[in-house]
Motif scaffolding. Structure first.
Motif, mmCIF file in Angstrom:
data_model
loop_
_atom_site.group_PDB
_atom_site.id
_atom_site.type_symbol
_atom_site.label_atom_id
_atom_site.label_comp_id
_atom_site.label_asym_id
_atom_site.label_seq_id
_atom_site.Cartn_x
_atom_site.Cartn_y
_atom_site.Cartn_z
ATOM 1 N N ILE A 1 0.841 -1.197 0.000
ATOM 2 C CA ILE A 1 0.000 0.000 0.000
ATOM 3 C C ILE A 1 0.878 1.250 0.000
ATOM 4 O O ILE A 1 2.038 1.216 0.411
ATOM 5 C CB ILE A 1 -0.971 0.022 1.205
ATOM 6 N N GLU A 2 0.302 2.335 -0.479
ATOM 7 C CA GLU A 2 1.021 3.602 -0.516
ATOM 8 C C GLU A 2 1.311 4.102 0.903
ATOM 9 O O GLU A 2 0.565 3.822 1.847
ATOM 10 C CB GLU A 2 0.210 4.647 -1.281
ATOM 11 N N LYS A 3 2.384 4.847 1.058
ATOM 12 C CA LYS A 3 2.845 5.286 2.376
ATOM 13 C C LYS A 3 1.795 6.100 3.125
ATOM 14 O O LYS A 3 1.678 6.021 4.351
ATOM 15 C CB LYS A 3 4.134 6.103 2.226
ATOM 16 N N GLU A 4 1.007 6.883 2.406
ATOM 17 C CA GLU A 4 -0.010 7.732 3.031
ATOM 18 C C GLU A 4 -1.409 7.148 2.910
ATOM 19 O O GLU A 4 -2.403 7.865 3.090
ATOM 20 C CB GLU A 4 0.045 9.130 2.416
ATOM 21 N N ALA A 5 -1.513 5.857 2.634
ATOM 22 C CA ALA A 5 -2.823 5.239 2.409
ATOM 23 C C ALA A 5 -3.760 5.421 3.607
ATOM 24 O O ALA A 5 -4.891 5.894 3.466
ATOM 25 C CB ALA A 5 -2.653 3.754 2.092
ATOM 26 N N LEU A 6 -3.313 5.031 4.793
ATOM 27 C CA LEU A 6 -4.179 5.130 5.966
ATOM 28 C C LEU A 6 -4.515 6.580 6.301
ATOM 29 O O LEU A 6 -5.633 6.881 6.734
ATOM 30 C CB LEU A 6 -3.528 4.446 7.168
ATOM 31 N N GLU A 7 -3.566 7.467 6.104
ATOM 32 C CA GLU A 7 -3.829 8.887 6.368
ATOM 33 C C GLU A 7 -4.904 9.419 5.430
ATOM 34 O O GLU A 7 -5.821 10.127 5.858
ATOM 35 C CB GLU A 7 -2.541 9.693 6.190
ATOM 36 N N ARG A 8 -4.826 9.065 4.150
ATOM 37 C CA ARG A 8 -5.825 9.508 3.182
ATOM 38 C C ARG A 8 -7.180 8.873 3.491
ATOM 39 O O ARG A 8 -8.217 9.530 3.393
ATOM 40 C CB ARG A 8 -5.396 9.128 1.761
ATOM 41 N N ILE A 9 -7.164 7.603 3.870
ATOM 42 C CA ILE A 9 -8.409 6.920 4.228
ATOM 43 C C ILE A 9 -9.043 7.572 5.444
ATOM 44 O O ILE A 9 -10.247 7.845 5.479
ATOM 45 C CB ILE A 9 -8.132 5.422 4.488
ATOM 46 N N ASP A 10 -8.234 7.832 6.460
ATOM 47 C CA ASP A 10 -8.763 8.374 7.712
ATOM 48 C C ASP A 10 -9.376 9.759 7.518
ATOM 49 O O ASP A 10 -10.363 10.100 8.158
ATOM 50 C CB ASP A 10 -7.652 8.435 8.763
ATOM 51 N N LYS A 11 -8.804 10.539 6.636
ATOM 52 C CA LYS A 11 -9.350 11.869 6.356
ATOM 53 C C LYS A 11 -10.664 11.804 5.589
ATOM 54 O O LYS A 11 -11.447 12.754 5.609
ATOM 55 C CB LYS A 11 -8.330 12.700 5.570
ATOM 56 N N SER A 12 -10.893 10.681 4.894
ATOM 57 C CA SER A 12 -12.090 10.548 4.062
ATOM 58 C C SER A 12 -13.244 9.858 4.776
ATOM 59 O O SER A 12 -14.404 10.022 4.391
ATOM 60 C CB SER A 12 -11.753 9.756 2.791
ATOM 61 N N LEU A 13 -12.944 9.069 5.794
ATOM 62 C CA LEU A 13 -13.987 8.337 6.512
ATOM 63 C C LEU A 13 -14.800 9.269 7.396
ATOM 64 O O LEU A 13 -14.282 10.223 7.967
ATOM 65 C CB LEU A 13 -13.368 7.255 7.395
ATOM 66 N N ASN A 14 -16.090 8.971 7.506
ATOM 67 C CA ASN A 14 -16.886 9.611 8.552
ATOM 68 C C ASN A 14 -17.413 8.525 9.471
ATOM 69 O O ASN A 14 -17.309 7.325 9.179
ATOM 70 C CB ASN A 14 -18.027 10.443 7.955
#
Length: 326
Positions: A95-108
């Motif tokens: 997975i990309e290095k910022e995958a979880l960060e990008r996911i976390d910013k998009s989740l509600n």
């Protein structure tokens, strides 16, 4: 410690790929996660490598089992997971290095499922393409759209763990194509879905991985997978509502992709016809399915070859166009 994400990594004889896969998780810019690695009876040096990672990082949990297969390993991971959300990572991908960060910013807080895009990587590590998480995206994540257009892989999605547990949907065990059965069933329980149009997962096309096969008998697992899906929709009284969508799933995965797999192994095999026969018996009007209009010219041609039982023509056409089944 309470984890927000559980990343489940089934592994079988993946010594060559594990460092890249696990390192992509360890190096995430977002840190509130656990990793659950299930060693599925490896016979190479990969188990020793997993033990070293688990002893070094307290958020990595290692489970060892006999070789029960990918579906069983993922189900074990789900049972052991403690995070609010679950992701799956195959042992030869990353997975990309910022995958979880990008996911976390998009989740509600109400999101049941998040879908993201995928980079396609050759076995030599070269990027060869890009796969949309939802093909023909029409700004809709309705159940109908997901059944038809969301790619059925487990690894380009983030699932609310509570939703999986309460649905009691599991990966079929002892069968290939378990992702298809799991995804099409779980879509019935996803009421709040977000599509993140970014490639966060790198999928490696590796013929030696846990999920690839060139054995003809395994190709016919697809019939059992389709039956599992249909049974679920009937049990939940959704079959009539989504008949056209389910029929299209069968056209794509049973009729087209399964025929292509068998055709690539032996273009002279009479067994190729079994998929068309199944469709003619169970869905005699399948040729008029409304979603066939989504086909590009290449898929239309492949569809025509299969319908006309021109299997040698199909094999020759694929040698020129190299359209691979998923």
């Amino acid at each position: 410690m309470e984890f927000k994400y559980s990343i489940i990594i089934p592994s079988y004889n993946a010594d060559k790929y594990l460092d890249r896969s696990i390192s992509s998780v360890i190096n995430q810019t977002y840190k509130n996660f656990e990793v659950i690695i299930i060693d599925d009876g490896s016979t190479d040096n990969s188990y020793q490598k997993m033990k070293e990672y688990a002893s070094k990082y307290d958020y990595i949990k290692l489970i060892s089992q006999d070789n029960y297969g990918l579906g069983h390993a993922r189900n074990v991971g789900i049972t052991e997971a403690k995070g609010e959300y679950i992701l799956f990572l195959d042992c030869d991908d990353w997975i990309e290095k910022e995958a979880l960060e990008r996911i976390d910013k998009s989740l509600n807080c109400d999101c049941d499922l998040l879908i993201f895009d995928v980079n396609l990587i050759t076995s030599k590590g070269e990027k060869k393409g890009y796969l949309k998480g939802i093909e023909f995206y029409r700004e809709s994540t309705s159940t109908r759209e997901l059944i038809v257009n969301a790619i059925p892989a487990a690894w380009n999605k983030v699932y609310k763990r509570k939703m999986i547990i309460e649905s009691n949907v599991k990966f079929p065990e002892g069968l290939y194509y378990e992702d298809l059965a799991f995804s099409k069933q779980i879509f019935l329980y996803t009421f709040n879905v977000f599509y993140l149009k970014e490639p966060l997962y790198n999928y490696v096309s590796n013929a030696n991985s846990m999920i690839h096969t060139k054995q003809m008998d395994n190709c016919f697992n697809m019939i059992e997978i389709i039956e599992i899906i249909i049974t679920k929709y009937r049990e939940m009284n959704f079959y009539n509502e989504y008949t056209s969508e389910l029929e299209f799933v069968m056209i794509m995965h049973l009729l087209i992709y399964s025929t292509l797999r068998v055709n690539s192994i032996n273009p002279f095999s009479n067994r190729q016809y079994l998929f068309l026969k199944y469709m003619k018996i169970n869905y005699p009007e399948f040729r008029f399915n409304k979603y066939i209009k989504q086909f590009d010219n290449e898929y239309r041609k492949i569809f025509e070859f299969i319908i006309k039982k021109q299997y040698l023509h199909l094999w020759l056409y694929r040698r020129l166009g190299n359209k691979e089944g998923n």
